[in-house]
Design an enzyme around this catalytic site. Structure first.
Site, PDB file in Angstrom:
ATOM      1  N   THR A 125       0.824  -1.204   0.000  1.00  0.00           N
ATOM      2  CA  THR A 125       0.000   0.000   0.000  1.00  0.00           C
ATOM      3  C   THR A 125       0.860   1.256   0.000  1.00  0.00           C
ATOM      4  O   THR A 125       1.991   1.250   0.519  1.00  0.00           O
ATOM      5  CB  THR A 125      -0.911   0.001   1.255  1.00  0.00           C
ATOM      6  OG1 THR A 125      -1.506   1.287   1.409  1.00  0.00           O
ATOM      7  CG2 THR A 125      -0.120  -0.298   2.534  1.00  0.00           C
ATOM      8  N   ASP A 126       0.292   2.345  -0.516  1.00  0.00           N
ATOM      9  CA  ASP A 126       1.009   3.633  -0.471  1.00  0.00           C
ATOM     10  C   ASP A 126       1.144   4.155   0.963  1.00  0.00           C
ATOM     11  O   ASP A 126       1.944   5.056   1.230  1.00  0.00           O
ATOM     12  CB  ASP A 126       0.312   4.678  -1.360  1.00  0.00           C
ATOM     13  CG  ASP A 126      -1.118   4.988  -0.945  1.00  0.00           C
ATOM     14  OD1 ASP A 126      -1.638   4.357  -0.006  1.00  0.00           O
ATOM     15  OD2 ASP A 126      -1.724   5.886  -1.579  1.00  0.00           O
ATOM     16  N   GLU A 127       0.358   3.577   1.899  1.00  0.00           N
ATOM     17  CA  GLU A 127       0.427   4.077   3.282  1.00  0.00           C
ATOM     18  C   GLU A 127       1.792   3.833   3.920  1.00  0.00           C
ATOM     19  O   GLU A 127       2.108   4.430   4.947  1.00  0.00           O
ATOM     20  CB  GLU A 127      -0.672   3.440   4.137  1.00  0.00           C
ATOM     21  CG  GLU A 127      -2.052   3.807   3.651  1.00  0.00           C
ATOM     22  CD  GLU A 127      -3.138   3.689   4.700  1.00  0.00           C
ATOM     23  OE1 GLU A 127      -2.827   3.565   5.892  1.00  0.00           O
ATOM     24  OE2 GLU A 127      -4.309   3.739   4.308  1.00  0.00           O
ATOM     25  N   TYR A 153      -1.563  -0.298  11.209  1.00  0.00           N
ATOM     26  CA  TYR A 153      -1.783  -0.979   9.921  1.00  0.00           C
ATOM     27  C   TYR A 153      -0.615  -0.727   8.973  1.00  0.00           C
ATOM     28  O   TYR A 153      -0.012  -1.665   8.441  1.00  0.00           O
ATOM     29  CB  TYR A 153      -3.100  -0.489   9.283  1.00  0.00           C
ATOM     30  CG  TYR A 153      -3.183  -0.801   7.803  1.00  0.00           C
ATOM     31  CD1 TYR A 153      -3.366  -2.115   7.360  1.00  0.00           C
ATOM     32  CD2 TYR A 153      -3.060   0.210   6.843  1.00  0.00           C
ATOM     33  CE1 TYR A 153      -3.420  -2.410   5.997  1.00  0.00           C
ATOM     34  CE2 TYR A 153      -3.115  -0.073   5.485  1.00  0.00           C
ATOM     35  CZ  TYR A 153      -3.286  -1.394   5.076  1.00  0.00           C
ATOM     36  OH  TYR A 153      -3.329  -1.674   3.724  1.00  0.00           O
ATOM     37  N   LYS A 157       2.261  -3.308   7.342  1.00  0.00           N
ATOM     38  CA  LYS A 157       2.462  -3.507   5.894  1.00  0.00           C
ATOM     39  C   LYS A 157       3.905  -3.173   5.500  1.00  0.00           C
ATOM     40  O   LYS A 157       4.505  -3.866   4.671  1.00  0.00           O
ATOM     41  CB  LYS A 157       1.478  -2.642   5.094  1.00  0.00           C
ATOM     42  CG  LYS A 157       0.017  -3.015   5.223  1.00  0.00           C
ATOM     43  CD  LYS A 157      -0.325  -4.384   4.657  1.00  0.00           C
ATOM     44  CE  LYS A 157      -0.252  -4.452   3.157  1.00  0.00           C
ATOM     45  NZ  LYS A 157      -0.712  -5.781   2.647  1.00  0.00           N
TER      46      LYS A 157
HETATM   47  P1  NAD Z   1     -10.101  -6.766   2.720  1.00  0.00           P
HETATM   48  O1  NAD Z   1     -10.059  -6.486   4.184  1.00  0.00           O
HETATM   49  O2  NAD Z   1     -11.335  -6.444   1.953  1.00  0.00           O
HETATM   50  O3  NAD Z   1      -9.799  -8.328   2.480  1.00  0.00           O
HETATM   51  C1  NAD Z   1      -8.818  -9.018   3.171  1.00  0.00           C
HETATM   52  C2  NAD Z   1      -9.043 -10.511   2.957  1.00  0.00           C
HETATM   53  O4  NAD Z   1      -7.997 -11.226   3.631  1.00  0.00           O
HETATM   54  C3  NAD Z   1     -10.372 -11.022   3.523  1.00  0.00           C
HETATM   55  O5  NAD Z   1     -11.009 -11.868   2.583  1.00  0.00           O
HETATM   56  C4  NAD Z   1      -9.956 -11.823   4.758  1.00  0.00           C
HETATM   57  O6  NAD Z   1     -10.822 -12.896   5.054  1.00  0.00           O
HETATM   58  C5  NAD Z   1      -8.575 -12.319   4.339  1.00  0.00           C
HETATM   59  N1  NAD Z   1      -7.715 -12.622   5.490  1.00  0.00           N
HETATM   60  C6  NAD Z   1      -7.494 -11.852   6.593  1.00  0.00           C
HETATM   61  N2  NAD Z   1      -6.648 -12.481   7.435  1.00  0.00           N
HETATM   62  C7  NAD Z   1      -6.308 -13.648   6.837  1.00  0.00           C
HETATM   63  C8  NAD Z   1      -5.450 -14.712   7.200  1.00  0.00           C
HETATM   64  N3  NAD Z   1      -4.784 -14.702   8.374  1.00  0.00           N
HETATM   65  N4  NAD Z   1      -5.305 -15.758   6.353  1.00  0.00           N
HETATM   66  C9  NAD Z   1      -5.983 -15.784   5.182  1.00  0.00           C
HETATM   67  N5  NAD Z   1      -6.830 -14.804   4.788  1.00  0.00           N
HETATM   68  C10 NAD Z   1      -6.991 -13.751   5.609  1.00  0.00           C
HETATM   69  O7  NAD Z   1      -8.835  -6.047   2.106  1.00  0.00           O
HETATM   70  P2  NAD Z   1      -8.658  -5.282   0.715  1.00  0.00           P
HETATM   71  O8  NAD Z   1      -9.108  -3.898   0.865  1.00  0.00           O
HETATM   72  O9  NAD Z   1      -9.211  -6.134  -0.360  1.00  0.00           O
HETATM   73  O10 NAD Z   1      -7.058  -5.272   0.628  1.00  0.00           O
HETATM   74  C11 NAD Z   1      -6.370  -6.384   0.070  1.00  0.00           C
HETATM   75  C12 NAD Z   1      -4.881  -6.101   0.124  1.00  0.00           C
HETATM   76  O11 NAD Z   1      -4.596  -4.921  -0.612  1.00  0.00           O
HETATM   77  C13 NAD Z   1      -4.336  -5.846   1.531  1.00  0.00           C
HETATM   78  O12 NAD Z   1      -3.084  -6.458   1.642  1.00  0.00           O
HETATM   79  C14 NAD Z   1      -4.228  -4.338   1.628  1.00  0.00           C
HETATM   80  O13 NAD Z   1      -3.192  -3.968   2.515  1.00  0.00           O
HETATM   81  C15 NAD Z   1      -3.896  -3.986   0.195  1.00  0.00           C
HETATM   82  N6  NAD Z   1      -4.321  -2.663  -0.272  1.00  0.00           N
HETATM   83  C16 NAD Z   1      -5.607  -2.248  -0.101  1.00  0.00           C
HETATM   84  C17 NAD Z   1      -6.014  -1.015  -0.627  1.00  0.00           C
HETATM   85  C18 NAD Z   1      -7.435  -0.527  -0.485  1.00  0.00           C
HETATM   86  O14 NAD Z   1      -7.722   0.609  -0.860  1.00  0.00           O
HETATM   87  N7  NAD Z   1      -8.373  -1.330   0.004  1.00  0.00           N
HETATM   88  C19 NAD Z   1      -5.091  -0.216  -1.302  1.00  0.00           C
HETATM   89  C20 NAD Z   1      -3.764  -0.654  -1.434  1.00  0.00           C
HETATM   90  C21 NAD Z   1      -3.408  -1.890  -0.924  1.00  0.00           C
HETATM   91  O1  DAU Z   2      -4.100   4.091   0.608  1.00  0.00           O
HETATM   92  C1  DAU Z   2      -4.370   2.728   0.601  1.00  0.00           C
HETATM   93  C2  DAU Z   2      -5.168   2.349   1.818  1.00  0.00           C
HETATM   94  O2  DAU Z   2      -6.483   2.852   1.626  1.00  0.00           O
HETATM   95  C3  DAU Z   2      -5.196   0.844   2.053  1.00  0.00           C
HETATM   96  O3  DAU Z   2      -3.893   0.407   2.338  1.00  0.00           O
HETATM   97  C4  DAU Z   2      -6.140   0.488   3.207  1.00  0.00           C
HETATM   98  O4  DAU Z   2      -6.238  -0.922   3.336  1.00  0.00           O
HETATM   99  C5  DAU Z   2      -7.505   1.052   2.893  1.00  0.00           C
HETATM  100  O5  DAU Z   2      -8.389   0.785   3.962  1.00  0.00           O
HETATM  101  C6  DAU Z   2      -7.421   2.549   2.636  1.00  0.00           C
HETATM  102  O6  DAU Z   2      -7.056   3.250   3.854  1.00  0.00           O
HETATM  103  P1  DAU Z   2      -7.758   4.643   4.271  1.00  0.00           P
HETATM  104  O7  DAU Z   2      -7.605   4.816   5.725  1.00  0.00           O
HETATM  105  O8  DAU Z   2      -7.302   5.738   3.375  1.00  0.00           O
HETATM  106  O9  DAU Z   2      -9.291   4.292   3.858  1.00  0.00           O
HETATM  107  P2  DAU Z   2     -10.686   4.564   4.611  1.00  0.00           P
HETATM  108  O10 DAU Z   2     -11.774   4.211   3.646  1.00  0.00           O
HETATM  109  O11 DAU Z   2     -10.725   3.964   5.956  1.00  0.00           O
HETATM  110  O12 DAU Z   2     -10.666   6.145   4.782  1.00  0.00           O
HETATM  111  C7  DAU Z   2     -10.526   7.006   3.674  1.00  0.00           C
HETATM  112  C8  DAU Z   2     -10.486   8.419   4.206  1.00  0.00           C
HETATM  113  O13 DAU Z   2     -11.770   8.754   4.737  1.00  0.00           O
HETATM  114  C9  DAU Z   2      -9.500   8.620   5.342  1.00  0.00           C
HETATM  115  O14 DAU Z   2      -8.928   9.922   5.240  1.00  0.00           O
HETATM  116  C10 DAU Z   2     -10.363   8.543   6.608  1.00  0.00           C
HETATM  117  C11 DAU Z   2     -11.690   9.107   6.136  1.00  0.00           C
HETATM  118  N1  DAU Z   2     -12.899   8.533   6.779  1.00  0.00           N
HETATM  119  C12 DAU Z   2     -13.023   7.180   6.823  1.00  0.00           C
HETATM  120  C13 DAU Z   2     -14.124   6.601   7.410  1.00  0.00           C
HETATM  121  C14 DAU Z   2     -14.272   5.103   7.483  1.00  0.00           C
HETATM  122  C15 DAU Z   2     -13.884   9.369   7.270  1.00  0.00           C
HETATM  123  O15 DAU Z   2     -13.782  10.616   7.184  1.00  0.00           O
HETATM  124  N2  DAU Z   2     -14.993   8.808   7.839  1.00  0.00           N
HETATM  125  C16 DAU Z   2     -15.151   7.459   7.957  1.00  0.00           C
HETATM  126  O16 DAU Z   2     -16.178   7.008   8.518  1.00  0.00           O
END
Ligand code: NAD
Ligand code: DAU
Length: 340
Positions: A125-127, A153, A157
């Protein structure tokens, strides 16, 4: 080609499993997922009957289980999406983030070392880069930006990324790492900003915006993320990190107002609430490396992608209402009690 895709029942993982199963009918795709609160087999309905797809329930941090699985399946490739992914949950309870995100990754790496693998890909992730200031729109994350994490988190990562890269340097494991910005699109779990706002606005419920809503995220449609990973696992150079993002920066308030306008709901639903501790101000990706080396270009602009996504949530109300009425139903009251 036999691939294990971990976390394939989550948001991005399930989009990627569908992408791979449909695009590569001669690949065998094994979806390995623990089915935590975020995993949902409904996300795989479109591919569950396909002959090149198989689901296995299991924990990436369970060493015995993972080694047995590798012994039996002898995969050529592993793409690791499995993670605890929600920043707010990591602030409330960091421990499972260490277990899954760090120890789960090292368990997979050890199995890959023992059984041999053509490619291990880490979905990061970019985080891991921390954040950028709002008053410097000229700054972007490149692959050379130092790791500087803010939340449990992102720290978990970043730690996993370092192990992946160390296994390449020390043991010669053929790895790649991708660091993507915020995704949106179908199957996005309703604890995250965009689906949370859509589902609550449709129910005329208050919409919690942290702080002043001025934090910036760089939104990428999940299909563009999947295509980027497809290119990296096939053509990316071993030991390399690739940033993924499409220059779609928006403040949180802009995103919320866009959704309200599309749903014809009033802005009076917005409620500014206590900020997230350690809240990152701005994420912004420089995708030059993946564009020039691998020819990747995003297909979606945010304006069209968000409109399609809102429509998907309108067309799939059963999908998210099932989640809201299940084990997740108390989450909002518990997580937001201290913010409101
Ligand atoms: P998500 O939370 O929707 O899904 C995570 C999945 O992993 C779920 O299906 C869960 O059951 C499974 N899981 C959790 N713990 C596990 C374990 N111990 N063994 C096997 N499976 C397990 O997550 P997402 O948003 O789809 O993110 C997927 C990946 O992409 C993550 O690694 C996250 O860090 C990365 N990522 C997410 C975003 C985003 O915006 N959501 C952006 C950049 C990177
Ligand atoms: O940048 C990549 C990341 O993006 C991934 O690595 C993470 O897995 C993914 O969850 C996401 O992280 P964020 O924290 O950016 O996403 P989230 O949807 O939780 O929040 C997006 C923005 O909105 C953040 O600035 C927090 C804000 N927010 C979020 C929630 C849930 C609110 O203002 N209100 C809310 O209720």
């Amino acid at each position: 080609m036999k691939m294990i895709i971990t976390g394939g029942a989550g948001f991005i993982g399930s989009n990627f499993v569908q992408h791979m199963v449909n695009k590569y009918p001669d690949y065998q795709v094994i979806n390995l997922d623990l089915l935590t609160y975020a995993g949902n087999l409904e996300n795989l309905k479109p591919v569950e009957e396909k002959p090149n797809y198989k689901f296995i329930k299991g924990d990436i941090a369970d060493r015995g289980f993972i080694f047995n699985l590798f012994e039996k399946e002898k995969p050529d490739m592993v793409v690791n999406f499995a993670a605890e992914s929600h920043v707010d949950r990591s602030i409330a309870d960091p421990e499972c983030f260490v277990r899954t995100n760090v120890m789960g990754t090292t368990t997979l790496l050890d199995a890959c070392r023992s059984y041999g693998i053509k490619r291990y890909h880490q979905v990061s992730t970019d985080e891991v880069y921390g954040d950028l200031p709002l008053d410097r729109p000229d700054l972007f994350f490149t692959e050379e930006t130092p790791l500087h994490t803010s939340s449990p988190y992102s720290s978990s990562k970043a730690s996993a990324d370092l192990f992946v890269l160390a296994y390449h340097r020390t043991y010669g494991l053929p790895v790649t790492v991708s660091r993507c910005s915020n995704n949106y699109g179908p199957y996005h779990f309703p604890e995250k900003l965009i689906p949370l706002i859509i589902s609550r606005a449709l129910a005329d419920e208050e919409l919690p915006v942290y702080g002043k809503g001025e934090n910036v995220r760089d939104w990428l449609h999940v299909a563009d993320h999947c295509q980027a990973i497809d290119l990296i696992i096939h053509n990316g150079r071993e030991g390399e990190v690739y940033n993924i993002g499409g220059h779609n920066e928006r403040t949180n308030l802009e995103v919320v107002k866009t959704i309200l306008k599309a749903l014809d709901k009033p802005e009076s639903l917005i409620r500014f609430v206590t900020d997230r501790p350690g809240h990152d101000m701005r994420y912004a990706i420089d995708p030059t490396k993946i564009e020039t080396e691998l020819g990747w270009k995003p297909r979606y602009h945010f304006d069209t992608g968000i409109a399609q996504t809102i429509q998907w949530y309108l067309d799939h109300q059963d999908w998210w209402k099932n989640i809201l009425s299940g084990e997740y139903s108390n989450y909002f009251d518990k997580m937001y009690a201290s913010r409101l």
